[in-house]
Motif scaffolding. Structure first.
Motif, short mmCIF file in Angstrom:
data_model
loop_
_atom_site.label_atom_id
_atom_site.label_comp_id
_atom_site.label_asym_id
_atom_site.label_seq_id
_atom_site.Cartn_x
_atom_site.Cartn_y
_atom_site.Cartn_z
N UNK A 213 0.87 -1.17 0.00
CA UNK A 213 0.00 0.00 0.00
C UNK A 213 0.91 1.22 0.00
N UNK A 214 0.78 2.05 -1.01
CA UNK A 214 1.64 3.22 -1.17
C UNK A 214 0.82 4.48 -0.91
N UNK A 215 1.24 5.27 0.08
CA UNK A 215 0.63 6.58 0.34
C UNK A 215 1.64 7.60 -0.12
N UNK A 216 1.34 8.30 -1.21
CA UNK A 216 2.35 9.01 -1.98
C UNK A 216 1.77 10.29 -2.56
N UNK A 217 2.64 11.25 -2.85
CA UNK A 217 2.16 12.51 -3.42
C UNK A 217 2.30 12.57 -4.93
N UNK A 218 3.07 11.68 -5.52
CA UNK A 218 3.38 11.78 -6.95
C UNK A 218 3.19 10.44 -7.64
N UNK A 219 2.06 10.30 -8.34
CA UNK A 219 1.78 9.03 -9.01
C UNK A 219 2.52 8.90 -10.34
N UNK A 220 3.21 9.95 -10.77
CA UNK A 220 3.97 9.88 -12.03
C UNK A 220 5.39 9.40 -11.80
N UNK A 221 5.78 9.19 -10.56
CA UNK A 221 7.15 8.79 -10.24
C UNK A 221 7.39 7.30 -10.42
N UNK A 222 8.61 6.84 -10.09
CA UNK A 222 9.01 5.46 -10.37
C UNK A 222 8.53 4.43 -9.37
N UNK A 223 7.88 4.84 -8.29
CA UNK A 223 7.51 3.89 -7.24
C UNK A 223 6.09 3.33 -7.40
N UNK A 224 5.23 4.04 -8.11
CA UNK A 224 3.82 3.65 -8.20
C UNK A 224 3.63 2.25 -8.76
N UNK A 225 4.52 1.84 -9.65
CA UNK A 225 4.38 0.52 -10.29
C UNK A 225 4.49 -0.62 -9.29
N UNK A 226 5.06 -0.37 -8.12
CA UNK A 226 5.21 -1.41 -7.11
C UNK A 226 3.92 -1.62 -6.30
N UNK A 227 3.00 -0.69 -6.37
CA UNK A 227 1.87 -0.69 -5.45
C UNK A 227 0.75 -1.61 -5.89
N UNK A 228 0.21 -2.35 -4.93
CA UNK A 228 -1.05 -3.06 -5.15
C UNK A 228 -2.23 -2.12 -4.95
N UNK A 229 -2.00 -1.08 -4.15
CA UNK A 229 -3.03 -0.06 -3.93
C UNK A 229 -2.32 1.26 -3.63
N UNK A 230 -2.76 2.32 -4.31
CA UNK A 230 -2.14 3.63 -4.15
C UNK A 230 -3.15 4.62 -3.59
N UNK A 231 -2.74 5.36 -2.56
CA UNK A 231 -3.52 6.48 -2.04
C UNK A 231 -2.71 7.75 -2.26
#
Length: 280
Positions: A213-231
């Motif tokens: 579960x990724x709680x993040x400010x930038x969905x265009x960055x390189x980490x989003x691809x790892x997430x099963x769920x992004x907030x």
């Protein structure tokens, strides 16, 4: 900074229904990359065909083409690669000193509202379920997210067993991450700009089949691809730093949802008994 989407909408001849869709797209462009045509249509209250027709009305081949162009625009306009000085200069120009208090209140209220504009309510519920069902919970927050990770992990530990907080790149933290399994979950709080250690923890999680579960400010960055769920956490501020109000509210909301899903009374009462003689 340019806004290609807004520019196209301004010059298009739209029907009343399409104007409603346009208003949604302008307010939710940061979320579009995570939404299907059907999801967008459901949120607006129109058909998926209407969404596709709108996309074509403003010059795209369809919704997928629109999403791709919006993503490229967000990457181009991204301020996350700016130095702290550059970010401060941008905000100095954006927020003149004539009424700091009112501007600050407006920015903070906007951040709060955008938490629920950028994210599906169902995604918060899914995240809470993932945490409740996991055998082991790894809460990760480095640099500016150490505080929220520590607080979230501490309170989650009041309610549930098997909670680890990893807030540095020391050997002990990395060793704890080695024990991740397919039955566990990682909850990572992270602000851009991103660092190799962020990716290292996520690589470990993915190697072991651990949910993320990724709680993040930038969905265009390189980490989003790892997430099963992004907030998505809105982070606009009036200075060089990123506001933490969004990420703190998401943390507290998840804890509130978790508290409604499990009965932690016995565990909390036991904790009260254990530390009773330590209180002044």
């Amino acid at each position: 900074m340019s806004n290609m989407l807004a520019d196209r909408i301004k010059t298009a001849d739209l029907t009343k229904k399409q104007q409603k869709i346009a208003d949604y797209f302008i307010k939710n462009q940061n979320r579009l990359g995570n939404l299907s045509t059907l999801e967008v249509a459901k949120e607006i209250g129109v058909s998926d065909a209407s969404v596709i027709r709108f996309s074509r009305a403003i010059g795209f081949d369809g919704y997928a083409d629109l999403k791709e162009h919006v993503y490229d625009m967000l990457v181009e306009n991204n301020t996350n690669t700016m130095s702290l000085t550059e970010r401060m200069n941008v905000n100095d120009a954006k927020f003149p000193d004539n009424d700091v208090t009112e501007q600050f209140k407006d920015v903070m209220v906007s951040n709060f509202r955008n938490i629920f504009a950028y994210n599906h309510l169902s995604d918060f519920d899914k995240a809470a379920d993932m945490i409740v069902k996991a055998d082991h919970k790894y809460v990760i927050g480095l640099r500016g997210c150490k505080g929220v990770a520590t607080s979230f992990g501490r309170l989650l530990g009041f309610m549930m067993k098997n909670v680890d907080v990893l807030k540095d790149n020391e050997c002990t933290s990395i060793s704890s991450a080695q024990d991740m399994t397919t039955k566990d979950v990682v909850i990572m709080f992270v602000f851009s700009r991103f660092y190799k250690i962020d990716k290292h923890y996520l690589d470990l999680a993915k190697e072991r089949g651990t949910k993320v579960i990724l709680i993040i400010d930038d969905v265009t960055g390189p980490l989003t691809k790892y997430a099963d769920l992004t907030l998505i956490a809105p982070v606009e501020s009036m200075n060089f730093f990123r506001s933490t109000i969004g990420i703190d509210v998401i943390s507290e909301y998840l804890l509130t949802l978790i508290g409604k899903k499990i009965d932690s009374r016995q565990r909390i009462e036991e904790r009260d008994r254990i530390i009773a003689d330590q209180r002044l």
